[in-house]
Motif scaffolding. Structure first.
Motif, mmCIF file in Angstrom:
data_model
loop_
_atom_site.group_PDB
_atom_site.id
_atom_site.type_symbol
_atom_site.label_atom_id
_atom_site.label_comp_id
_atom_site.label_asym_id
_atom_site.label_seq_id
_atom_site.Cartn_x
_atom_site.Cartn_y
_atom_site.Cartn_z
ATOM 1 N N ASN A 118 0.819 -1.204 0.000
ATOM 2 C CA ASN A 118 0.000 0.000 0.000
ATOM 3 C C ASN A 118 0.858 1.262 0.000
ATOM 4 N N GLN A 119 0.645 2.098 -0.992
ATOM 5 C CA GLN A 119 1.396 3.336 -1.203
ATOM 6 C C GLN A 119 2.907 3.095 -1.259
ATOM 7 N N LYS A 120 3.276 1.884 -1.681
ATOM 8 C CA LYS A 120 4.691 1.555 -1.897
ATOM 9 C C LYS A 120 4.885 0.960 -3.288
ATOM 10 N N HIS A 121 3.927 1.234 -4.166
ATOM 11 C CA HIS A 121 3.983 0.671 -5.512
ATOM 12 C C HIS A 121 5.163 1.253 -6.284
ATOM 13 N N GLY A 122 5.758 0.421 -7.109
ATOM 14 C CA GLY A 122 6.947 0.841 -7.834
ATOM 15 C C GLY A 122 8.189 0.796 -6.975
ATOM 16 N N ASP A 123 8.066 0.262 -5.768
ATOM 17 C CA ASP A 123 9.194 0.158 -4.839
ATOM 18 C C ASP A 123 9.336 -1.283 -4.367
ATOM 19 N N VAL A 124 8.646 -1.650 -3.299
ATOM 20 C CA VAL A 124 8.828 -2.987 -2.723
ATOM 21 C C VAL A 124 8.317 -4.072 -3.657
ATOM 22 N N ASP A 125 7.227 -3.796 -4.368
ATOM 23 C CA ASP A 125 6.715 -4.810 -5.299
ATOM 24 C C ASP A 125 7.667 -4.986 -6.473
ATOM 25 N N LEU A 126 8.294 -3.892 -6.916
ATOM 26 C CA LEU A 126 9.287 -3.991 -7.982
ATOM 27 C C LEU A 126 10.515 -4.757 -7.508
ATOM 28 N N ASP B 27 10.513 -7.126 -5.395
ATOM 29 C CA ASP B 27 10.134 -8.550 -5.426
ATOM 30 C C ASP B 27 10.332 -9.134 -6.819
ATOM 31 N N CYS B 28 9.987 -8.352 -7.848
ATOM 32 C CA CYS B 28 10.144 -8.820 -9.231
ATOM 33 C C CYS B 28 11.623 -8.943 -9.592
ATOM 34 N N VAL B 29 12.425 -7.972 -9.182
ATOM 35 C CA VAL B 29 13.865 -8.031 -9.448
ATOM 36 C C VAL B 29 14.479 -9.237 -8.751
ATOM 37 N N ASN B 30 14.027 -9.532 -7.541
ATOM 38 C CA ASN B 30 14.537 -10.713 -6.852
ATOM 39 C C ASN B 30 14.018 -11.999 -7.480
ATOM 40 N N GLY B 31 12.893 -11.908 -8.182
ATOM 41 C CA GLY B 31 12.453 -13.048 -8.976
ATOM 42 C C GLY B 31 13.449 -13.342 -10.084
ATOM 43 N N LYS B 32 13.984 -12.278 -10.672
ATOM 44 C CA LYS B 32 15.031 -12.461 -11.681
ATOM 45 C C LYS B 32 16.250 -13.135 -11.065
ATOM 46 N N SER B 33 16.608 -12.710 -9.856
ATOM 47 C CA SER B 33 17.762 -13.319 -9.177
ATOM 48 C C SER B 33 17.512 -14.794 -8.908
ATOM 49 N N ALA C 169 12.258 1.514 -16.364
ATOM 50 C CA ALA C 169 12.566 2.918 -16.086
ATOM 51 C C ALA C 169 13.357 3.110 -14.796
ATOM 52 N N PHE C 170 13.053 2.297 -13.765
ATOM 53 C CA PHE C 170 13.664 2.526 -12.449
ATOM 54 C C PHE C 170 14.806 1.562 -12.139
ATOM 55 N N THR C 171 14.852 0.430 -12.835
ATOM 56 C CA THR C 171 15.981 -0.505 -12.697
ATOM 57 C C THR C 171 16.443 -0.878 -14.104
ATOM 58 N N PRO C 172 16.945 0.074 -14.861
ATOM 59 C CA PRO C 172 17.154 -0.118 -16.309
ATOM 60 C C PRO C 172 18.180 -1.163 -16.685
ATOM 61 N N ASP C 173 18.981 -1.630 -15.740
ATOM 62 C CA ASP C 173 20.000 -2.624 -16.064
ATOM 63 C C ASP C 173 19.591 -4.037 -15.676
ATOM 64 N N GLU C 174 18.413 -4.196 -15.086
ATOM 65 C CA GLU C 174 18.035 -5.510 -14.561
ATOM 66 C C GLU C 174 17.488 -6.460 -15.632
ATOM 67 N N PHE C 175 16.585 -5.988 -16.474
ATOM 68 C CA PHE C 175 15.922 -6.862 -17.438
ATOM 69 C C PHE C 175 16.344 -6.483 -18.855
ATOM 70 N N GLU D 241 13.470 8.674 -19.964
ATOM 71 C CA GLU D 241 14.851 8.865 -20.416
ATOM 72 C C GLU D 241 15.785 7.780 -19.882
ATOM 73 N N ASN D 242 15.339 7.062 -18.834
ATOM 74 C CA ASN D 242 16.166 5.990 -18.271
ATOM 75 C C ASN D 242 16.058 4.686 -19.054
ATOM 76 N N ILE D 243 15.022 4.561 -19.875
ATOM 77 C CA ILE D 243 14.760 3.283 -20.553
ATOM 78 C C ILE D 243 15.744 3.096 -21.694
ATOM 79 N N LYS D 244 16.395 1.957 -21.693
ATOM 80 C CA LYS D 244 17.394 1.690 -22.732
ATOM 81 C C LYS D 244 17.296 0.290 -23.314
#
Length: 640
Positions: free
Chosen positions: A456-464, A466-472, A502-508, A563-566
């Motif tokens: 709640n009110q942490k979207h784009g942070d803790v839930d993201l 979790d997804c990055v750690n799914g990649k790990s 946009a916020f973790t541009p090197d992860e995926f 601008e962060n998306i590459k």
């Protein structure tokens, strides 16, 4: 359990062992056939299953023609026939009439979600029973006298949903509940004396009231402290009891009864998972309870004439019964039998212990089910040690000597859930060598109230995270190519895809955004008018764009950080989507292209929030595989 509110839903399950996918044997590679997108979307999707008045037929919706239409199926397995032949708009069957073979169906225009209720006569002619152009109408059940049905509509005020009853002889409507205070009518007693009114406060907190139409008295029956959700289920036949579910003073929802005369509450049924729903058969002989058990539906039927003894179901092996409907004479039931490896089928069972009759064969006969993959529930640890439940699909061809690319798949919601349901899209990608981890990041439903509230009110942070750690987690598996992992999702999952890029541009390495939110300020300000009674709860969950919350909403909106998306991106969108407007995707695509980053945009002029037509599904998801093959599987070759 936080209600999975209408915004951004795209719905796409075995005991878990964190190490069960960590090793592979290169000698145990199974030879399989790779199927075309056309072959996998020749599968039939069937839903519903209303019994006819004589109990000899079922009314269902099927997309076998390429678009959903209404069909009737003989319960003895002797055949079926199409009842509608729409080629443009999807038709969703509702119910046969109580005493003849007329039936009701619903349909909107191009996925705009402004559905109307239609009558089809036995001669094939049809008429719109709720013809107000811009008003939504939803079927709410048959009255006990079987001479009328209830339906909801916002025709009086686009912001509020009222309740009406329609006489099936004259087809005249009568307003029975005028919703001026944002209290939604959620249940009607059999005598129509009592209404249950629901007030949304937050996505984890609501109230229910019992309104007595005779005395005009309104009783608050959900008094509680702290966050708790309440959901009315059904009234007893004698109108003495209301049955409801709640997670009050608990992490999971349980089934309760409320004695209307005494005001006494009693717990009726609980388990260590959420009770999704409960209802009784027409004469009260059976009570049906649906449980969301670790991303898989468990159905229990109690024989209330035999002390509540549970009915034994036929054994369907690795498939499970995901839903049932009991005939009015209580002699038989329709069962929907599901698996993540094959599309759902409909069976009829006569409560006599004999084998059920299979009425549908929805898997394309050209496909060998063994070539497809059964999803498996796993759990991995996120950045703070929290276990994240997920569904994992391992391609048959994957092993340590044949490492495969992988995708983190994010469901809609944000309070949605990836479940052990069949998805032709997932099976298509897995069949062509992509491992998929469908994450249930914190904030997902089905794992208790506390887990559900963590984003709640942490979207784009803790839930993201979790997804990055799914990649790990995927990178820890010896059959995954650690350098070829992308992210994909629809609706809120589409937002997570763009947030990741946009916020973790090197992860995926790539992202596939299926009608995802990219500008929270616009999305929350432009919600459809019929969400008015839920708007405050929505803002509590995500943030109020008309307050200082707008600063945070701007900060978590990928559009403003393009601008962060590459990494390469694919975007799919329906032009008629009322939840995530086309402009969201238009602007995101333009912003990515301004970075000279490759983006592929697929826009369907005749779809809304979810693609219903097979020709569009084939085109869109076929292009997803082409995009992934180019930018992920063959990444090195493409770069060279």
């Amino acid at each position: 359990m936080k209600k999975v509110f209408p915004i951004l839903i795209l719905a796409f399950l075995f005991g878990c062992n964190n190490d069960s996918t960590s090793t592979s044997d290169s000698k145990q590679v199974k030879e399989i056939k790779n199927y075309t997108i056309e072959a996998l979307f020749k599968n039939e999707s069937v839903n519903g299953g209303s019994f006819s008045a004589d109990g000899k037929k079922l009314l269902v919706s099927s997309n076998k023609s390429g678009i959903f239409n209404a069909y009737e199926i003989m319960v003895d397995g002797s055949g079926e026939k199409a009842l509608t032949n729409s080629e443009k708009e999807s038709v969703f069957a509702i119910s046969y009439f109580p005493n003849d073979d007329r039936f009701l169906f619903s349909s909107d225009k191009g996925g705009n979600e402004i559905s109307h209720i239609y009558l089809q006569n036995q001669d094939g002619s049809s008429r719109d029973l709720t013809p107000v152009e811009e008003a939504r109408a939803g079927f709410a059940g048959w009255a006990r006298d079987l001479n009328k049905f209830y339906y909801s509509s916002n025709k009086r005020d686009p912001k509020f949903t009222d309740m009406y009853e329609m006489d099936i002889n004259s087809f005249k409507s009568e307003l029975i509940y005028e919703n001026k205070e944002g209290l939604d009518l959620s249940a009607i007693s059999n005598s129509e004396r009592y209404f249950v009114l629901e007030k949304s406060i937050t996505t984890n907190n609501n109230e229910i009231y019992l309104y007595d139409r005779e005395t005009k008295k309104q009783t608050h029956i959900s008094e509680h402290e702290g966050d708790a959700s309440f959901s009315s289920q059904y009234f007893s036949l004698d109108d003495k009891y209301l049955f409801y579910t709640t997670d009050n003073n608990a992490d999971f929802t349980a089934l309760y009864s409320y004695d209307i005369a005494t005001g006494k509450h009693e717990k009726i049924y609980e388990t260590n998972w959420d009770i999704w729903y409960a209802y009784q058969s027409w004469n009260g002989k059976y009570r049906v309870i649906g449980i969301n058990q670790d991303a898989k539906t468990k159905v229990i039927i109690q024989d209330m004439k035999n002390g509540g003894k549970e009915i034994e179901f036929p054994d369907f092996g690795n498939k499970s019964i995901s839903g049932v409907s009991i005939a009015r004479d209580e002699s038989k039931m329709r069962m929907t039998v599901a698996s993540s490896q094959s599309p759902s089928n409909i069976y009829v069972y006569n409560f006599d212990g004999k084998a059920p009759i299979q009425l549908t064969n929805t898997l394309n006969p050209e496909i060998n089910e063994d070539d497809l993959v059964q999803g498996k529930v796993i759990r991995y640890k996120s950045f703070d040690g929290l276990e994240i439940p997920s569904i994992f699909y391992k391609p048959h061809q994957a092993n340590k000597d044949n490492k495969v690319p992988a995708l983190v798949w994010v469901h809609g919601g944000p309070g949605g859930q990836s479940r052990l349901n069949y998805s032709s899209t997932i099976q298509y990608l897995v069949n062509h060598g992509y491992a998929i981890l469908a994450v249930n990041n914190r904030g997902s439903s089905g794992y208790g109230k506390a887990f559900n509230m963590m984003d709640n009110q942490k979207h784009g942070d803790v839930d993201l995270k979790d997804c990055v750690n799914g990649k790990s987690y995927l990178q820890s598996l010896d059959f995954i190519d650690p350098d070829k992992i992308g992210i994909i999702g629809g609706s809120y999952g589409g937002y997570m895809t763009m947030a990741a890029l946009a916020f973790t541009p090197d992860e995926f390495e790539v992202g596939v955004n299926i009608f995802g939110v990219t500008n929270w300020l616009r999305t929350l300000k432009s919600t459809p008018p019929w969400w008015e009674s839920f708007r405050k709860a929505l803002f509590d969950e995500l943030g109020d764009p008309f307050t200082e919350d707008s600063v945070r909403l701007h900060a978590i909106s990928p559009l403003f950080h393009a601008e962060n998306i590459k990494k390469p991106v694919m975007v799919l969108q329906g032009a008629n989507d009322p939840r995530v407007l086309q402009v969201e995707s238009d602007e995101m695509v333009a912003a990515i292209r301004a970075n000279n980053v490759e983006v592929e945009y697929v826009l369907f002029p005749d779809e809304g929030h979810g693609f219903r037509k097979k020709e569009n599904q084939i085109e869109g998801y076929g292009k997803v595989l082409e995009f992934l093959d180019k930018h992920l599987k063959d990444k090195a070759e493409h770069l060279n």
